[in-house]
Motif scaffolding. Structure first.
Motif, PDB file in Angstrom:
ATOM      1  N   GLN A 221     -94.810  -8.054  39.154  1.00  0.00           N
ATOM      2  CA  GLN A 221     -93.760  -8.334  40.131  1.00  0.00           C
ATOM      3  C   GLN A 221     -93.139  -9.686  39.801  1.00  0.00           C
ATOM      4  OE1 GLN A 221     -95.800  -8.358  43.959  1.00  0.00           O
ATOM      5  NE2 GLN A 221     -96.255 -10.529  43.800  1.00  0.00           N
ATOM      6  N   ASP A 222     -92.035 -10.011  40.493  1.00  0.00           N
ATOM      7  CA  ASP A 222     -91.417 -11.324  40.314  1.00  0.00           C
ATOM      8  C   ASP A 222     -92.363 -12.408  40.817  1.00  0.00           C
ATOM      9  OD1 ASP A 222     -89.157 -10.203  39.252  1.00  0.00           O
ATOM     10  OD2 ASP A 222     -88.062 -10.156  41.159  1.00  0.00           O
ATOM     11  N   ASN A 223     -92.044 -13.641  40.496  1.00  0.00           N
ATOM     12  CA  ASN A 223     -92.906 -14.760  40.886  1.00  0.00           C
ATOM     13  C   ASN A 223     -92.664 -15.145  42.347  1.00  0.00           C
ATOM     14  OD1 ASN A 223     -94.591 -16.960  40.951  1.00  0.00           O
ATOM     15  ND2 ASN A 223     -93.183 -18.307  39.858  1.00  0.00           N
ATOM     16  N   TYR A 224     -93.633 -14.816  43.199  1.00  0.00           N
ATOM     17  CA  TYR A 224     -93.590 -15.208  44.609  1.00  0.00           C
ATOM     18  C   TYR A 224     -94.646 -16.262  44.926  1.00  0.00           C
ATOM     19  CZ  TYR A 224     -90.591 -11.146  45.317  1.00  0.00           C
ATOM     20  OH  TYR A 224     -89.565 -10.238  45.266  1.00  0.00           O
ATOM     21  N   GLY A 225     -95.084 -16.990  43.911  1.00  0.00           N
ATOM     22  CA  GLY A 225     -96.088 -18.016  44.118  1.00  0.00           C
ATOM     23  C   GLY A 225     -97.461 -17.433  44.385  1.00  0.00           C
ATOM     24  N   GLY A 226     -98.399 -18.333  44.656  1.00  0.00           N
ATOM     25  CA  GLY A 226     -99.761 -17.877  44.932  1.00  0.00           C
ATOM     26  C   GLY A 226     -99.846 -17.000  46.161  1.00  0.00           C
ATOM     27  N   SER A 227     -99.095 -17.349  47.203  1.00  0.00           N
ATOM     28  CA  SER A 227     -99.174 -16.543  48.436  1.00  0.00           C
ATOM     29  C   SER A 227     -98.658 -15.137  48.200  1.00  0.00           C
ATOM     30  CB  SER A 227     -98.385 -17.226  49.563  1.00  0.00           C
ATOM     31  OG  SER A 227     -97.004 -17.317  49.242  1.00  0.00           O
ATOM     32  N   GLY A 228     -97.563 -15.005  47.434  1.00  0.00           N
ATOM     33  CA  GLY A 228     -97.026 -13.674  47.159  1.00  0.00           C
ATOM     34  C   GLY A 228     -97.912 -12.862  46.240  1.00  0.00           C
ATOM     35  N   GLY A 229     -98.505 -13.533  45.238  1.00  0.00           N
ATOM     36  CA  GLY A 229     -99.384 -12.821  44.315  1.00  0.00           C
ATOM     37  C   GLY A 229    -100.666 -12.372  44.972  1.00  0.00           C
ATOM     38  N   PHE A 230    -101.301 -13.261  45.735  1.00  0.00           N
ATOM     39  CA  PHE A 230    -102.561 -12.896  46.370  1.00  0.00           C
ATOM     40  C   PHE A 230    -102.345 -11.912  47.530  1.00  0.00           C
ATOM     41  CE2 PHE A 230    -104.219 -16.903  44.425  1.00  0.00           C
ATOM     42  CZ  PHE A 230    -105.214 -16.295  43.676  1.00  0.00           C
ATOM     43  N   THR A 231    -101.216 -12.024  48.222  1.00  0.00           N
ATOM     44  CA  THR A 231    -100.946 -11.040  49.277  1.00  0.00           C
ATOM     45  C   THR A 231    -100.732  -9.660  48.682  1.00  0.00           C
ATOM     46  OG1 THR A 231     -99.970 -12.737  50.705  1.00  0.00           O
ATOM     47  CG2 THR A 231     -99.435 -10.451  51.201  1.00  0.00           C
ATOM     48  N   ARG A 232    -100.120  -9.594  47.512  1.00  0.00           N
ATOM     49  CA  ARG A 232     -99.990  -8.286  46.844  1.00  0.00           C
ATOM     50  C   ARG A 232    -101.379  -7.750  46.489  1.00  0.00           C
ATOM     51  NH1 ARG A 232     -95.971  -5.490  43.926  1.00  0.00           N
ATOM     52  NH2 ARG A 232     -96.768  -3.355  43.722  1.00  0.00           N
ATOM     53  N   CYS A 233    -102.296  -8.640  46.096  1.00  0.00           N
ATOM     54  CA  CYS A 233    -103.681  -8.212  45.856  1.00  0.00           C
ATOM     55  C   CYS A 233    -104.267  -7.586  47.121  1.00  0.00           C
ATOM     56  CB  CYS A 233    -104.543  -9.397  45.428  1.00  0.00           C
ATOM     57  SG  CYS A 233    -104.236 -10.020  43.763  1.00  0.00           S
ATOM     58  N   LEU A 234    -104.026  -8.224  48.266  1.00  0.00           N
ATOM     59  CA  LEU A 234    -104.584  -7.715  49.521  1.00  0.00           C
ATOM     60  C   LEU A 234    -103.964  -6.378  49.903  1.00  0.00           C
ATOM     61  CD1 LEU A 234    -104.720 -11.035  51.603  1.00  0.00           C
ATOM     62  CD2 LEU A 234    -106.556  -9.933  50.317  1.00  0.00           C
ATOM     63  N   LEU A 235    -102.658  -6.251  49.712  1.00  0.00           N
ATOM     64  CA  LEU A 235    -101.997  -4.982  50.029  1.00  0.00           C
ATOM     65  C   LEU A 235    -102.544  -3.852  49.166  1.00  0.00           C
ATOM     66  CD1 LEU A 235     -98.300  -6.234  50.376  1.00  0.00           C
ATOM     67  CD2 LEU A 235     -99.744  -5.367  52.223  1.00  0.00           C
ATOM     68  N   GLU A 236    -102.729  -4.119  47.886  1.00  0.00           N
ATOM     69  CA  GLU A 236    -103.252  -3.094  46.995  1.00  0.00           C
ATOM     70  C   GLU A 236    -104.724  -2.810  47.296  1.00  0.00           C
ATOM     71  OE1 GLU A 236    -101.560  -1.326  44.895  1.00  0.00           O
ATOM     72  OE2 GLU A 236     -99.669  -2.415  45.088  1.00  0.00           O
ATOM     73  N   ALA A 237    -105.481  -3.840  47.679  1.00  0.00           N
ATOM     74  CA  ALA A 237    -106.895  -3.640  48.009  1.00  0.00           C
ATOM     75  C   ALA A 237    -107.045  -2.769  49.244  1.00  0.00           C
ATOM     76  CB  ALA A 237    -107.573  -4.990  48.225  1.00  0.00           C
ATOM     77  N   GLN A 238    -106.131  -2.930  50.209  1.00  0.00           N
ATOM     78  CA  GLN A 238    -106.176  -2.088  51.409  1.00  0.00           C
ATOM     79  C   GLN A 238    -105.922  -0.620  51.068  1.00  0.00           C
ATOM     80  OE1 GLN A 238    -103.299  -4.340  53.868  1.00  0.00           O
ATOM     81  NE2 GLN A 238    -104.949  -4.635  55.345  1.00  0.00           N
ATOM     82  N   ASN A 239    -105.227  -0.392  49.977  1.00  0.00           N
ATOM     83  CA  ASN A 239    -104.951   0.986  49.561  1.00  0.00           C
ATOM     84  C   ASN A 239    -106.070   1.587  48.713  1.00  0.00           C
ATOM     85  OD1 ASN A 239    -102.436   0.890  50.828  1.00  0.00           O
ATOM     86  ND2 ASN A 239    -101.417   0.125  48.984  1.00  0.00           N
ATOM     87  N   ALA A 240    -107.044   0.736  48.332  1.00  0.00           N
ATOM     88  CA  ALA A 240    -108.177   1.231  47.541  1.00  0.00           C
ATOM     89  C   ALA A 240    -109.176   1.850  48.501  1.00  0.00           C
ATOM     90  CB  ALA A 240    -108.802   0.098  46.751  1.00  0.00           C
ATOM     91  N   GLY A 241    -109.266   3.156  48.501  1.00  0.00           N
ATOM     92  CA  GLY A 241    -109.972   3.923  49.517  1.00  0.00           C
ATOM     93  C   GLY A 241    -111.305   3.393  49.991  1.00  0.00           C
ATOM     94  N   SER A 242    -112.254   3.161  49.096  1.00  0.00           N
ATOM     95  CA  SER A 242    -113.608   2.806  49.518  1.00  0.00           C
ATOM     96  C   SER A 242    -113.881   1.306  49.472  1.00  0.00           C
ATOM     97  CB  SER A 242    -114.632   3.535  48.636  1.00  0.00           C
ATOM     98  OG  SER A 242    -114.444   3.202  47.282  1.00  0.00           O
ATOM     99  N   ALA A 243    -112.877   0.482  49.208  1.00  0.00           N
ATOM    100  CA  ALA A 243    -113.083  -0.965  49.131  1.00  0.00           C
ATOM    101  C   ALA A 243    -113.404  -1.527  50.508  1.00  0.00           C
ATOM    102  CB  ALA A 243    -111.845  -1.646  48.569  1.00  0.00           C
ATOM    103  N   THR A 244    -114.387  -2.419  50.577  1.00  0.00           N
ATOM    104  CA  THR A 244    -114.770  -3.054  51.846  1.00  0.00           C
ATOM    105  C   THR A 244    -114.439  -4.540  51.870  1.00  0.00           C
ATOM    106  OG1 THR A 244    -117.003  -3.546  51.015  1.00  0.00           O
ATOM    107  CG2 THR A 244    -116.674  -1.428  52.144  1.00  0.00           C
ATOM    108  N   HIS A 245    -114.459  -5.181  50.713  1.00  0.00           N
ATOM    109  CA  HIS A 245    -114.247  -6.622  50.636  1.00  0.00           C
ATOM    110  C   HIS A 245    -113.324  -6.937  49.469  1.00  0.00           C
ATOM    111  CE1 HIS A 245    -117.854  -6.395  53.103  1.00  0.00           C
ATOM    112  NE2 HIS A 245    -117.729  -7.672  53.409  1.00  0.00           N
ATOM    113  N   VAL A 246    -112.736  -8.127  49.531  1.00  0.00           N
ATOM    114  CA  VAL A 246    -111.869  -8.580  48.448  1.00  0.00           C
ATOM    115  C   VAL A 246    -112.323  -9.967  48.015  1.00  0.00           C
ATOM    116  CG1 VAL A 246    -110.155  -9.613  50.009  1.00  0.00           C
ATOM    117  CG2 VAL A 246    -109.459  -8.872  47.716  1.00  0.00           C
ATOM    118  N   LEU A 247    -112.247 -10.208  46.718  1.00  0.00           N
ATOM    119  CA  LEU A 247    -112.547 -11.516  46.134  1.00  0.00           C
ATOM    120  C   LEU A 247    -111.294 -12.001  45.428  1.00  0.00           C
ATOM    121  CD1 LEU A 247    -114.292 -13.867  45.028  1.00  0.00           C
ATOM    122  CD2 LEU A 247    -115.038 -12.309  43.203  1.00  0.00           C
ATOM    123  N   LEU A 248    -110.721 -13.116  45.919  1.00  0.00           N
ATOM    124  CA  LEU A 248    -109.532 -13.695  45.309  1.00  0.00           C
ATOM    125  C   LEU A 248    -109.958 -14.787  44.334  1.00  0.00           C
ATOM    126  CD1 LEU A 248    -107.265 -14.057  48.479  1.00  0.00           C
ATOM    127  CD2 LEU A 248    -107.435 -12.117  46.903  1.00  0.00           C
TER     128      LEU A 248
END
Length: 638
Positions: A221-248
């Motif tokens: 994706q385009d550069n949205y800084g750390g907040s944009g990059g890590f929030t995209r990680c969280l959005l994608e992690a929420q879509n990972a069916g059996s994931a319970t936790h995230v490590l940034l």
């Protein structure tokens, strides 16, 4: 009931790190590393684990987890003695809990002792010592385990935001996937690439992706800084069916895979929802601690200064025996349950420098503490190495936003006074770019949430363009004579200031005298060269006092930054800063209400889908869809 591994005893991953992993008596023969989990001890060698990575910091486990019975398990060969110790806060000596003699090949030792339970809430740390009494003793493996407890299942998404650092990123991913105990914990490794040097084009990526067997996901994706990059990680992690936790994690760390296993074990046994943070060690001075998480100081509108310390001596562990609450932990290593996002929301779009602080404070307000666990750490480039630059804009703007959202103690007069005082400091130190950035930050804060809707790339271009004009110039290093009368005077004044004597009045008079000097005296010629050299990256106005041009060389730089007094820039920025301080004084309360009214929307999934252009929504449309206030979200079900 099966035992749960809490912490493995590991050996250094590379040379020079031995004191962080184990100690040996100076008079004894040197142990030899056999593998990441095995040591060979010659006759007479004595090895101790009262170290940063191998001591068991029992206080944290007893206070935050459901740990009921602790077991130390070892597999050894040879003849020797195992001794178990406890070290408590405010005690200089360690206390022996148990001693066990062993002899034979592949002996299994299980140490369970009622004495390992804490004497108080500060249970200190536990460690063991092995003395070799045969020609060769092999410690095949050792680990601290929990018995009589059923851990919560953990499926972890490791989310990494990267910007043009594929050569640093890929070895960390390989280390995660190569560890036989860590790899099974990973639902997937998610990389959000916001750079121009694409990760997929790196020669090592294709082979690593094949080895990952479908568990490596790359998002560009385009550069949205750390907040944009890590929030995209969280959005994608929420879509990972059996994931319970995230490590940034940051892309430029040196990872200790054992940290992942320990953080996961801690989360699996936690009594309540919590976040686990890792300490930051200096990548270039690897035995030094840079930051163990931090706190926001509302009265000073700043973050608590990190207290660097060495970690290669036994008494270096003492400060970590007691529990220290933190407002946040940086996202160089930060793990938490995905479920808490449903009630606390996503990070705010702060680009960088403060997004992790705000999110940590919000977690705390919702009853999710951040535990910065000793023995969990990564090596990272220290912030001072990054030098001067436009980061100061985001730092001050975001600190003001954090204060508005989470610390009602901050009054208008306090915010205005702190801003103006810091502005004077930068102006008197001839750092006009930093002063300009501070003014821009306050102006953006006063504009309210709409300031976050501006084009990020346009903001960056403006900040960098002004840096070309205002930032101090650099030149090659030369040997100048160091020290000055003003610096020696400060060395005399500073102890009394710290002691709280009447001296601050003299200090303030001195500073205002320098203000008059900068207002009245004409600027020096551009041909004037520095006649004084300051060492260090944190020069202050009292270092520069009475000098016209000063050179500064930082600990990580080979060139010299030249600070040159300019009367016109001083007057222009002083007038602008005075006006902004008055605006802070008069409209701070109204600005706080505006930030609080929009915070829920800015942290919502709907907002981020539009902000990251995953959905076609304008910024104003997203703000207008706000149907809950910050106060409602943060003051219910406390």
């Amino acid at each position: 009931m099966a035992e749960t591994v809490l912490q493995r005893i590991v050996t250094p991953p590379r040379r020079g790190l031995t004191p962080l992993y184990y100690r040996y008596a100076a008079a004894s023969a040197r142990p030899r590393r056999q593998s990441r989990r095995a040591l060979v001890l010659p006759r007479g060698a004595v090895v101790r684990t009262d170290t940063w990575f191998n001591a068991f910091f029992a206080s944290y486990w007893w206070n935050y987890t459901c740990l009921s019975e602790l077991v130390l398990q070892l597999r050894v060969s040879g003849s020797g003695v195992l001794r178990l110790y406890r070290r408590c806060p405010h005690r200089h000596r360690s206390h022996l809990l148990q001693e066990i003699a062993f002899v034979g090949q592949d002996r299994q030792l299980h140490v369970t002792s009622a004495e390992m339970r804490p004497l108080s809430e500060n249970g200190g740390l536990l460690f063991f010592e092995i003395e070799a009494r045969s020609s060769s003793v092999v410690l095949h493996q050792a680990e601290w385990t929990a018995r009589e407890i059923l851990p919560k299942p953990i499926r972890l998404v490791a989310g990494i935001c990267t910007f043009n650092r594929p050569s640093l990123l890929l070895p960390n991913i390989a280390a995660l996937l190569a560890d036989p105990d860590v790899a099974p914990l990973l639902e997937r490794v998610l990389v959000v690439d916001q750079g121009t040097a694409k990760v997929r084009n790196h020669p090592a990526f294709a082979a690593l992706a094949r080895a990952a067997a479908g568990r490596l996901q790359l998002v560009e994706q385009d550069n949205y800084g750390g907040s944009g990059g890590f929030t995209r990680c969280l959005l994608e992690a929420q879509n990972a069916g059996s994931a319970t936790h995230v490590l940034l994690m940051d892309d430029d760390i040196l990872l200790e895979p054992e940290s992942v296993l320990r953080a996961t074990a801690f989360l699996s046994l936690a009594r309540n929802d919590l976040a686990v943070g890792g300490h930051m060690l200096d990548r270039f001075r690897p035995r030094q601690l840079v930051e163990p998480g931090s706190r926001y100081l509302p009265e000073q509108v700043r973050i608590e200064e990190p207290n660097r310390r060495r970690l290669d001596r036994a008494n270096d562990m003492t400060p970590f025996l007691e529990l220290h609450p933190r407002h946040y932990n940086g996202w160089w290593f930060f793990a938490f349950p995905l479920a808490v996002l449903d009630r606390v929301g996503l990070p705010l779009p702060l680009f960088l420098r403060g997004d992790d602080l705000e999110f940590g404070c919000r977690l705390m307000r919702h009853g999710v503490p951040t535990v910065t666990l000793p023995g969990v750490a990564v090596w990272h480039e220290p912030f001072e190495r990054k030098g001067r630059g436009w980061h100061a804009f985001y730092e001050l703007r975001n600190l003001l936003i954090v204060g508005a959202l989470h610390f009602p103690i901050i009054r208008a007069a306090m915010a205005a006074r702190r801003f103006f005082s810091r502005l004077l400091d930068e102006l008197l130190a001839y750092d006009y770019y930093e002063a300009w950035l501070m003014c821009e930050a306050v102006e953006a804060y006063l504009r309210g949430p709409e300031a976050l809707g501006c084009d990020i790339h346009a903001i960056q271009q403006r900040l960098q363009a002004m840096g070309t004009k205002l930032a101090p110039k650099t030149q090659s290093y030369q040997e100048w004579r160091t020290g000055s009368v003003s610096r020696r005077l400060w060395n005399l004044l500073h102890p009394a200031v710290e002691a709280g004597d009447a001296l601050p009045v003299c200090l303030r008079l001195w500073r205002w005298r320098l203000v008059l000097r900068n207002l009245l005296l004409p600027s020096p010629s551009t041909e004037v060269q520095p006649r004084q050299l300051l060492h260090g990256s944190g020069e202050q106005w009292y270092n520069v006092a009475n000098a016209e041009v000063v050179g500064v060389v930082g600990p990580y730089r080979s060139d010299v930054v030249v600070l040159r007094r300019s009367r016109s820039r001083f007057i222009r920025l002083l007038l602008r800063g005075s006006w902004l301080a008055l605006r802070l004084l008069s409209s701070h309360r109204r600005t706080v209400r505006r930030w609080r009214a929009s915070a829920y929307t800015l942290a919502s999934r709907l907002f981020w889908m539009g902000h990251l252009r995953l959905r076609d929504l304008s910024f104003r449309e997203m703000i207008n869809r706000n149907d809950k206030s910050y106060e409602t979200i943060n003051h219910t079900k406390r």
